[in-house]
Motif scaffolding. Structure first.
Motif, mmCIF file in Angstrom:
data_model
loop_
_atom_site.group_PDB
_atom_site.id
_atom_site.type_symbol
_atom_site.label_atom_id
_atom_site.label_comp_id
_atom_site.label_asym_id
_atom_site.label_seq_id
_atom_site.Cartn_x
_atom_site.Cartn_y
_atom_site.Cartn_z
ATOM 1 N N GLU A 196 53.392 9.533 -4.886
ATOM 2 C CA GLU A 196 52.323 8.755 -4.262
ATOM 3 C C GLU A 196 52.778 7.348 -3.913
ATOM 4 O OE1 GLU A 196 51.844 10.322 -7.234
ATOM 5 O OE2 GLU A 196 50.578 11.993 -6.612
ATOM 6 N N TRP A 197 53.624 6.766 -4.738
ATOM 7 C CA TRP A 197 54.013 5.379 -4.506
ATOM 8 C C TRP A 197 54.861 5.237 -3.248
ATOM 9 C CZ3 TRP A 197 58.937 3.499 -4.293
ATOM 10 C CH2 TRP A 197 59.951 4.318 -4.784
ATOM 11 N N ILE A 198 55.770 6.176 -2.985
ATOM 12 C CA ILE A 198 56.596 6.072 -1.772
ATOM 13 C C ILE A 198 55.744 6.311 -0.526
ATOM 14 C CG2 ILE A 198 57.459 8.441 -1.682
ATOM 15 C CD1 ILE A 198 59.573 5.377 -0.940
ATOM 16 N N GLN A 199 54.750 7.187 -0.646
ATOM 17 C CA GLN A 199 53.832 7.400 0.479
ATOM 18 C C GLN A 199 52.973 6.163 0.724
ATOM 19 O OE1 GLN A 199 51.771 11.025 -0.487
ATOM 20 N NE2 GLN A 199 53.503 12.306 0.130
ATOM 21 N N ALA A 200 52.617 5.462 -0.351
ATOM 22 C CA ALA A 200 51.860 4.216 -0.196
ATOM 23 C C ALA A 200 52.714 3.165 0.510
ATOM 24 C CB ALA A 200 51.405 3.699 -1.560
ATOM 25 N N VAL A 201 54.000 3.070 0.150
ATOM 26 C CA VAL A 201 54.893 2.111 0.809
ATOM 27 C C VAL A 201 55.060 2.474 2.278
ATOM 28 C CG1 VAL A 201 57.230 1.156 0.850
ATOM 29 C CG2 VAL A 201 56.095 1.559 -1.334
ATOM 30 N N GLN A 202 55.239 3.759 2.566
ATOM 31 C CA GLN A 202 55.357 4.205 3.958
ATOM 32 C C GLN A 202 54.115 3.807 4.750
ATOM 33 O OE1 GLN A 202 55.862 8.417 3.413
ATOM 34 N NE2 GLN A 202 58.080 8.281 3.179
ATOM 35 N N ALA A 203 52.945 4.094 4.195
ATOM 36 C CA ALA A 203 51.688 3.794 4.888
ATOM 37 C C ALA A 203 51.509 2.293 5.089
ATOM 38 C CB ALA A 203 50.515 4.368 4.102
ATOM 39 N N LEU A 204 51.822 1.509 4.074
ATOM 40 C CA LEU A 204 51.651 0.059 4.192
ATOM 41 C C LEU A 204 52.601 -0.546 5.224
ATOM 42 C CD1 LEU A 204 51.130 -0.806 0.431
ATOM 43 C CD2 LEU A 204 49.472 -1.150 2.277
ATOM 44 N N VAL A 209 52.787 -5.700 4.419
ATOM 45 C CA VAL A 209 54.241 -5.687 4.189
ATOM 46 C C VAL A 209 54.549 -6.157 2.773
ATOM 47 C CG1 VAL A 209 56.426 -6.711 4.897
ATOM 48 C CG2 VAL A 209 54.787 -5.970 6.609
ATOM 49 N N MET A 210 53.902 -7.230 2.342
ATOM 50 C CA MET A 210 54.129 -7.735 0.997
ATOM 51 C C MET A 210 53.758 -6.687 -0.050
ATOM 52 S SD MET A 210 52.280 -10.820 -1.071
ATOM 53 C CE MET A 210 50.807 -9.848 -1.195
ATOM 54 N N SER A 211 52.622 -6.031 0.134
ATOM 55 C CA SER A 211 52.187 -5.012 -0.819
ATOM 56 C C SER A 211 53.171 -3.849 -0.875
ATOM 57 C CB SER A 211 50.791 -4.495 -0.450
ATOM 58 O OG SER A 211 49.860 -5.538 -0.473
ATOM 59 N N GLY A 212 53.634 -3.408 0.293
ATOM 60 C CA GLY A 212 54.604 -2.320 0.320
ATOM 61 C C GLY A 212 55.907 -2.687 -0.358
ATOM 62 N N ALA A 213 56.391 -3.896 -0.111
ATOM 63 C CA ALA A 213 57.642 -4.339 -0.730
ATOM 64 C C ALA A 213 57.481 -4.503 -2.242
ATOM 65 C CB ALA A 213 58.113 -5.635 -0.093
ATOM 66 N N ILE A 214 56.334 -4.974 -2.677
ATOM 67 C CA ILE A 214 56.094 -5.112 -4.119
ATOM 68 C C ILE A 214 56.049 -3.746 -4.789
ATOM 69 C CG2 ILE A 214 54.341 -5.738 -5.823
ATOM 70 C CD1 ILE A 214 53.773 -8.221 -4.158
ATOM 71 N N ILE A 215 55.353 -2.809 -4.184
ATOM 72 C CA ILE A 215 55.291 -1.457 -4.765
ATOM 73 C C ILE A 215 56.686 -0.861 -4.844
ATOM 74 C CG2 ILE A 215 54.484 0.905 -4.380
ATOM 75 C CD1 ILE A 215 51.921 -0.335 -3.182
ATOM 76 N N TYR A 216 57.486 -1.014 -3.788
ATOM 77 C CA TYR A 216 58.850 -0.487 -3.797
ATOM 78 C C TYR A 216 59.684 -1.160 -4.886
ATOM 79 C CZ TYR A 216 63.146 1.552 -2.043
ATOM 80 O OH TYR A 216 64.299 2.273 -1.927
ATOM 81 N N THR A 217 59.523 -2.459 -5.051
ATOM 82 C CA THR A 217 60.277 -3.197 -6.064
ATOM 83 C C THR A 217 59.936 -2.714 -7.465
ATOM 84 O OG1 THR A 217 60.277 -5.144 -4.650
ATOM 85 C CG2 THR A 217 60.783 -5.496 -6.962
ATOM 86 N N VAL A 218 58.663 -2.521 -7.718
ATOM 87 C CA VAL A 218 58.222 -2.133 -9.059
ATOM 88 C C VAL A 218 58.550 -0.671 -9.365
ATOM 89 C CG1 VAL A 218 56.162 -1.805 -10.495
ATOM 90 C CG2 VAL A 218 56.421 -3.878 -9.138
ATOM 91 N N MET A 219 58.380 0.205 -8.387
ATOM 92 C CA MET A 219 58.507 1.634 -8.647
ATOM 93 C C MET A 219 59.895 2.205 -8.400
ATOM 94 S SD MET A 219 55.581 2.317 -9.810
ATOM 95 C CE MET A 219 55.555 4.087 -9.880
ATOM 96 N N SER A 220 60.758 1.522 -7.670
ATOM 97 C CA SER A 220 62.059 2.100 -7.342
ATOM 98 C C SER A 220 62.977 2.327 -8.539
ATOM 99 C CB SER A 220 62.762 1.274 -6.276
ATOM 100 O OG SER A 220 63.050 -0.007 -6.749
ATOM 101 N N PRO A 221 62.905 1.568 -9.639
ATOM 102 C CA PRO A 221 63.817 1.861 -10.753
ATOM 103 C C PRO A 221 63.682 3.269 -11.317
ATOM 104 C CG PRO A 221 62.903 -0.317 -11.038
ATOM 105 C CD PRO A 221 62.194 0.315 -9.868
#
Length: 156
Positions: free
Chosen positions: A57-65, A107-119
């Motif tokens: 879900e998180w990667i789909q949220a980043v894609q959508a954002l 864009v900020m929200s997508g980048a933050i989600i990617y930063t937090v969830m990518s590890p």
């Protein structure tokens, strides 16, 4: 006034191009043998092989954002040109600025989600790539241009 308008349009187009590149190019994370982005993960281990990105879900949220950021930034540019010819003298470009500020927040929200969830998705040996950095650079550019639109008044 013409120089100001050209500068604002140039700033807006720079942010829009950065958004396009950061969303499309496959280098959000990079390592010695692999790259990954919002859409695919590629590796050169045992030949060149690409797989679709995770269906989490998180990667789909980043894609959508990121896509929403591009859409709102494009609509903001379109609204600016429409308002440039239809707005009354002394009027402000509030709608244009609101759309551009929303684009920057997406864009900020997508980048933050990617930063937090990518590890949990990306190995520790990989580092953030230039597309990820371009997304973070696009955020303040879009925010600044949105604030300039809100402040800007139309003159004859």
């Amino acid at each position: 006034m013409l120089v100001l308008l050209v500068g604002i349009v140039f700033l807006h187009l720079a942010a829009l191009v950065l958004l396009f590149v950061s969303t499309i190019v496959s280098v959000w994370t990079t390592g010695e043998t692999s790259t990954s982005d919002l859409w695919i993960n590629c590796t050169t281990l045992n030949g060149y092989h690409c797989d679709p990105a995770s269906t989490g879900e998180w990667i789909q949220a980043v894609q959508a954002l990121m896509i929403l950021g591009i859409i709102f930034s494009f609509l903001s540019l379109f609204l600016f040109f429409c308002q440039l010819f239809t707005l009354q003298k002394g009027g402000r470009f509030f709608l244009t600025g609101a759309f551009q500020i929303l684009a920057s927040l997406f864009v900020m929200s997508g980048a933050i989600i990617y930063t937090v969830m990518s590890p949990e998705w990306v190995p520790e040996t990989e580092a953030f790539g230039y597309s990820y950095i371009l997304a973070w650079v696009a955020f303040p550019l879009a925010l600044i241009s949105g604030l300039i639109y809100v402040i800007l008044r139309k003159r004859e």
